[in-house]
Design an enzyme around this catalytic site. Structure first.
Site, PDB file in Angstrom:
ATOM      1  N   ASP A   6     -13.249  56.305  -6.777  1.00 45.34           N
ATOM      2  CA  ASP A   6     -13.982  55.048  -6.633  1.00 45.34           C
ATOM      3  C   ASP A   6     -15.477  55.333  -6.478  1.00 45.34           C
ATOM      4  O   ASP A   6     -15.892  55.976  -5.513  1.00 45.34           O
ATOM      5  CB  ASP A   6     -13.448  54.303  -5.403  1.00 45.34           C
ATOM      6  CG  ASP A   6     -13.875  52.847  -5.360  1.00 45.34           C
ATOM      7  OD1 ASP A   6     -14.745  52.462  -6.160  1.00 45.34           O
ATOM      8  OD2 ASP A   6     -13.340  52.099  -4.530  1.00 45.34           O
ATOM      9  N   ASP A   7     -16.275  54.881  -7.446  1.00 45.10           N
ATOM     10  CA  ASP A   7     -17.737  55.023  -7.403  1.00 45.10           C
ATOM     11  C   ASP A   7     -18.212  56.464  -7.552  1.00 45.10           C
ATOM     12  O   ASP A   7     -19.301  56.808  -7.085  1.00 45.10           O
ATOM     13  CB  ASP A   7     -18.314  54.458  -6.100  1.00 45.10           C
ATOM     14  CG  ASP A   7     -18.237  52.939  -6.018  1.00 45.10           C
ATOM     15  OD1 ASP A   7     -17.666  52.323  -6.925  1.00 45.10           O
ATOM     16  OD2 ASP A   7     -18.742  52.386  -5.026  1.00 45.10           O
ATOM     17  N   CYS A  64     -15.359  47.472  -9.498  1.00 37.81           N
ATOM     18  CA  CYS A  64     -13.981  47.822  -9.150  1.00 37.81           C
ATOM     19  C   CYS A  64     -12.891  46.982  -9.806  1.00 37.81           C
ATOM     20  O   CYS A  64     -12.059  47.486 -10.557  1.00 37.81           O
ATOM     21  CB  CYS A  64     -13.794  47.760  -7.633  1.00 37.81           C
ATOM     22  SG  CYS A  64     -14.841  48.890  -6.705  1.00 37.81           S
ATOM     23  N   ARG A 117     -10.205  48.201 -12.755  1.00 39.02           N
ATOM     24  CA  ARG A 117      -8.808  48.494 -12.427  1.00 39.02           C
ATOM     25  C   ARG A 117      -7.842  47.652 -13.252  1.00 39.02           C
ATOM     26  O   ARG A 117      -6.758  48.117 -13.628  1.00 39.02           O
ATOM     27  CB  ARG A 117      -8.592  48.317 -10.922  1.00 39.02           C
ATOM     28  CG  ARG A 117      -9.262  49.410 -10.134  1.00 39.02           C
ATOM     29  CD  ARG A 117      -9.568  49.060  -8.684  1.00 39.02           C
ATOM     30  NE  ARG A 117     -10.594  49.970  -8.218  1.00 39.02           N
ATOM     31  CZ  ARG A 117     -10.357  51.204  -7.762  1.00 39.02           C
ATOM     32  NH1 ARG A 117      -9.109  51.632  -7.662  1.00 39.02           N
ATOM     33  NH2 ARG A 117     -11.336  51.982  -7.403  1.00 39.02           N
ATOM     34  N   LYS A 129      -6.194  52.649  -3.436  1.00 38.00           N
ATOM     35  CA  LYS A 129      -6.842  51.342  -3.541  1.00 38.00           C
ATOM     36  C   LYS A 129      -6.261  50.540  -4.704  1.00 38.00           C
ATOM     37  O   LYS A 129      -6.138  51.043  -5.816  1.00 38.00           O
ATOM     38  CB  LYS A 129      -8.349  51.533  -3.733  1.00 38.00           C
ATOM     39  CG  LYS A 129      -9.129  50.246  -3.937  1.00 38.00           C
ATOM     40  CD  LYS A 129     -10.606  50.533  -4.053  1.00 38.00           C
ATOM     41  CE  LYS A 129     -11.389  49.305  -4.473  1.00 38.00           C
ATOM     42  NZ  LYS A 129     -12.837  49.558  -4.575  1.00 38.00           N
ATOM     43  N   HIS A 147      -6.935  46.540  -5.275  1.00 35.42           N
ATOM     44  CA  HIS A 147      -8.041  45.650  -5.624  1.00 35.42           C
ATOM     45  C   HIS A 147      -7.761  44.735  -6.814  1.00 35.42           C
ATOM     46  O   HIS A 147      -8.671  44.375  -7.568  1.00 35.42           O
ATOM     47  CB  HIS A 147      -9.335  46.440  -5.835  1.00 35.42           C
ATOM     48  CG  HIS A 147     -10.540  45.675  -5.343  1.00 35.42           C
ATOM     49  ND1 HIS A 147     -11.808  46.198  -5.319  1.00 35.42           N
ATOM     50  CD2 HIS A 147     -10.655  44.418  -4.842  1.00 35.42           C
ATOM     51  CE1 HIS A 147     -12.658  45.315  -4.834  1.00 35.42           C
ATOM     52  NE2 HIS A 147     -11.970  44.218  -4.536  1.00 35.42           N
ATOM     53  N   SER A 195     -11.494  46.971  -1.327  1.00 39.40           N
ATOM     54  CA  SER A 195     -12.456  48.032  -1.031  1.00 39.40           C
ATOM     55  C   SER A 195     -12.526  48.358   0.460  1.00 39.40           C
ATOM     56  O   SER A 195     -12.331  47.492   1.313  1.00 39.40           O
ATOM     57  CB  SER A 195     -13.856  47.638  -1.518  1.00 39.40           C
ATOM     58  OG  SER A 195     -13.894  47.604  -2.924  1.00 39.40           O
ATOM     59  N   HIS A 235     -16.492  55.645  -2.561  1.00 37.40           N
ATOM     60  CA  HIS A 235     -17.065  54.340  -2.222  1.00 37.40           C
ATOM     61  C   HIS A 235     -17.446  54.347  -0.741  1.00 37.40           C
ATOM     62  O   HIS A 235     -16.694  54.842   0.096  1.00 37.40           O
ATOM     63  CB  HIS A 235     -15.996  53.268  -2.498  1.00 37.40           C
ATOM     64  CG  HIS A 235     -16.443  51.852  -2.404  1.00 37.40           C
ATOM     65  ND1 HIS A 235     -16.852  51.275  -1.225  1.00 37.40           N
ATOM     66  CD2 HIS A 235     -16.494  50.871  -3.345  1.00 37.40           C
ATOM     67  CE1 HIS A 235     -17.149  50.006  -1.435  1.00 37.40           C
ATOM     68  NE2 HIS A 235     -16.950  49.739  -2.714  1.00 37.40           N
ATOM     69  N   ASP A 239     -13.521  54.905 -11.490  1.00 39.78           N
ATOM     70  CA  ASP A 239     -13.478  53.491 -11.877  1.00 39.78           C
ATOM     71  C   ASP A 239     -14.801  52.955 -12.381  1.00 39.78           C
ATOM     72  O   ASP A 239     -14.850  51.981 -13.122  1.00 39.78           O
ATOM     73  CB  ASP A 239     -12.971  52.624 -10.718  1.00 39.78           C
ATOM     74  CG  ASP A 239     -13.951  52.529  -9.556  1.00 39.78           C
ATOM     75  OD1 ASP A 239     -14.787  53.436  -9.391  1.00 39.78           O
ATOM     76  OD2 ASP A 239     -13.859  51.546  -8.794  1.00 39.78           O
ATOM     77  N   ASN A 240     -15.904  53.533 -11.963  1.00 32.22           N
ATOM     78  CA  ASN A 240     -17.242  53.148 -12.438  1.00 32.22           C
ATOM     79  C   ASN A 240     -18.245  54.170 -11.911  1.00 32.22           C
ATOM     80  O   ASN A 240     -17.868  55.111 -11.209  1.00 32.22           O
ATOM     81  CB  ASN A 240     -17.626  51.729 -11.999  1.00 32.22           C
ATOM     82  CG  ASN A 240     -17.420  51.438 -10.526  1.00 32.22           C
ATOM     83  OD1 ASN A 240     -16.576  50.630 -10.156  1.00 32.22           O
ATOM     84  ND2 ASN A 240     -18.175  52.102  -9.658  1.00 32.22           N
ATOM     85  N   LYS A 294     -23.412  52.199 -10.974  1.00 28.92           N
ATOM     86  CA  LYS A 294     -22.444  51.133 -10.740  1.00 28.92           C
ATOM     87  C   LYS A 294     -23.075  49.747 -10.912  1.00 28.92           C
ATOM     88  O   LYS A 294     -24.203  49.505 -10.508  1.00 28.92           O
ATOM     89  CB  LYS A 294     -21.899  51.258  -9.315  1.00 28.92           C
ATOM     90  CG  LYS A 294     -20.978  50.127  -8.872  1.00 28.92           C
ATOM     91  CD  LYS A 294     -20.473  50.349  -7.469  1.00 28.92           C
ATOM     92  CE  LYS A 294     -19.627  49.168  -6.991  1.00 28.92           C
ATOM     93  NZ  LYS A 294     -18.969  49.430  -5.696  1.00 28.92           N
TER      94      LYS A 294
END
Length: 465
Positions: free
Chosen positions: A35-36, A75, A79, A132, A134, A157, A234, A286-287, A307
């Protein structure tokens, strides 16, 4: 000498036979989704001080992709894209009003969407979502109602459900060592039951990896799919005692190095269980990095922005594919996307692709196993429900550019679009639109064809309770 030669022939024969039998089996699948994490945050992607020996080795033994994209730069829509093989505009999992789902969001992933887990479950796979989610925190939207047999993780998150009574933006002005897991009332869920609240995020990387390892061992005699979606790096950043202060990159580096250790333990387990030749493991994010958090955010390397943006740093991610005996090691500069995992894995598992909807998913099998060209030649960069940019081959046209989180400028519409050759200029610095009007015309035709068949899904993110 003759006996030795005979022994070598027999060994070679049985080795080839085992490899052939492995190749004929339906493979297991593991997706490890951070994540991130930015394009430049791994050693094998050029970070000078974050040590990622397990991911580096995974890349050396497998394929490192350098032009691999997510379906969105934040996010929730990202996803939705990886699990449905579709642009989130089609499922309604993107919005002009809200960029992601929140703890008070009314909706989630529509039941009409078919997830990769549902695809694989239909042909006998055991399926687990760890980490996660989301895509909706209510029971009907959780993984166990979207094709997963088992779920262990947090529903949104890790910075949500702030308990401190302070505004979110003000909270982050405090010294970082005063930030604690108990400040965020995020629930940890097993299947559909909350088992811990607030979740102890100091141990969450370790526990996610252990859950994945246990699931692999329990299903060693079954075909399985594990979707391991870490909720870090994240912010807020948390790490176990074993990794605290370990990295030269500080707390952010500690987090990445603990994730890397978990990846190593998963690969080690596959080898110990004799599953490595029949399991495809994919690692990506994810990004891009959340740059406003400075030293507590990551790096997009040579790419622009991060992001939330449709510059390359927001949507191009590191991606490593690993399957010894199946995937021949290489560095791949073909274009790929997380959405392509839907079709690739479905075809390998023998799951029929749905015919009642448009998929934005390509089969990466010919690239992975035969090192042929990718059939994917384009990427459409949505922000909310608008197309901001389009990549076609080496070229990327920006119709709209807009900064994010107070960085990289205000919204600007471009007519003609600005154009970059990403093979020559991955940092998107030099506009060459005046030199290639024919490319802009070709990209416009692609956009027109896309819009002509587009059915926009009902906005699932806008409504809050």
């Amino acid at each position: 000498m003759k006996n030795l030669f005979t022994l070598l022939l027999i060994t070679c024969f049985y080795s080839n036979l085992i490899s052939q039998n492995s190749a004929d089996k339906k493979p297991n699948f593991i997706i490890i989704f951070t994540d991130d994490m930015g394009y430049g945050d791994l050693g094998v992607y050029g970070h000078p001080t974050i040590k990622t020996p397990n991911l580096d080795q995974m890349a050396y033994e497998g394929q490192k992709w350098t032009n691999f994209y997510v379906g969105a730069s934040v996010c929730t829509p990202s996803r939705a894209a990886i699990l449905t093989g579709r642009l989130p505009i089609r499922s309604g999992m993107t919005s002009k009003k809200q960029r992601v789902l929140f703890p008070d969001s009314k909706n989630g992933l529509p039941a009409s969407e078919i997830t990769l887990a549902e695809q694989l479950k239909s042909v006998g796979y055991k399926t687990a979502a760890i980490g996660k989610w989301h895509l909706g925190h209510k029971k009907q939207y959780l993984p166990t109602n979207n094709g997963f047999d088992y779920y262990f993780g947090i529903p949104y998150s890790n910075d949500m459900d702030l308990l401190q009574g302070d505004e979110f933006k003000n909270y982050w002005s405090r010294p970082y060592d005063s930030i604690e897991p108990a400040h965020f009332n995020v629930p940890l869920i097993r299947n559909t039951e909350i088992i811990e609240r607030p979740a102890n995020q100091n141990t969450i990387i370790k526990r996610y990896s252990e859950e994945a390892i246990n699931y692999i061992k329990e299903n060693r005699n079954n075909q399985f799919f594990v979707y391991l979606a870490h909720n870090l790096p994240h912010v807020p950043l948390f790490v176990s005692k074993e990794f605290e202060g370990k990295s030269k990159r500080g707390l952010y580096g500690d987090v990445i190095e603990e994730i890397d250790y978990g990846v190593g333990e998963i690969l080690k387990t596959l080898k110990e269980e004799g599953l490595e030749e029949n399991t495809i493991v994919v690692f990506t994010s994810d990004n891009g990095p959340w740059l406003p958090f400075k030293l507590h955010g990551g790096s997009a390397g040579l790419l622009r922005a991060g992001k939330g943006s449709t510059w390359e740093g927001g949507m191009r991610e590191p991606a490593i594919f690993w399957a010894p005996g199946r995937i021949k090691p290489d560095v791949i500069s073909e274009i790929g996307s997380t959405m392509d995992l839907f079709t690739t894995f479905s075809n390998l598992a023998g799951a029929e692709l749905p015919k009642d909807r448009i998929l934005d998913s390509h089969d990466l099998g010919p690239v992975l196993f035969q090192q042929k060209e990718s059939t994917r030649k384009s990427i459409i960069y949505y922000r909310g429900n608008e197309i901001y940019a389009v990549r076609l081959g080496d070229f990327k046209a920006h119709y709209i550019t807009q900064g994010v989180y107070g960085q990289f400028g205000k919204r600007e519409e471009h007519n003609p679009p600005i154009l970059y050759n990403l093979s020559h200029d991955p940092g998107e610095q030099f506009n060459i639109s005046d030199k290639h009007p024919e490319v802009l015309k070709e990209i416009k035709s692609l956009v027109d064809a896309h819009k002509a068949k587009l059915v926009v899904g009902k906005d699932q993110l806008a409504e809050r309770e």
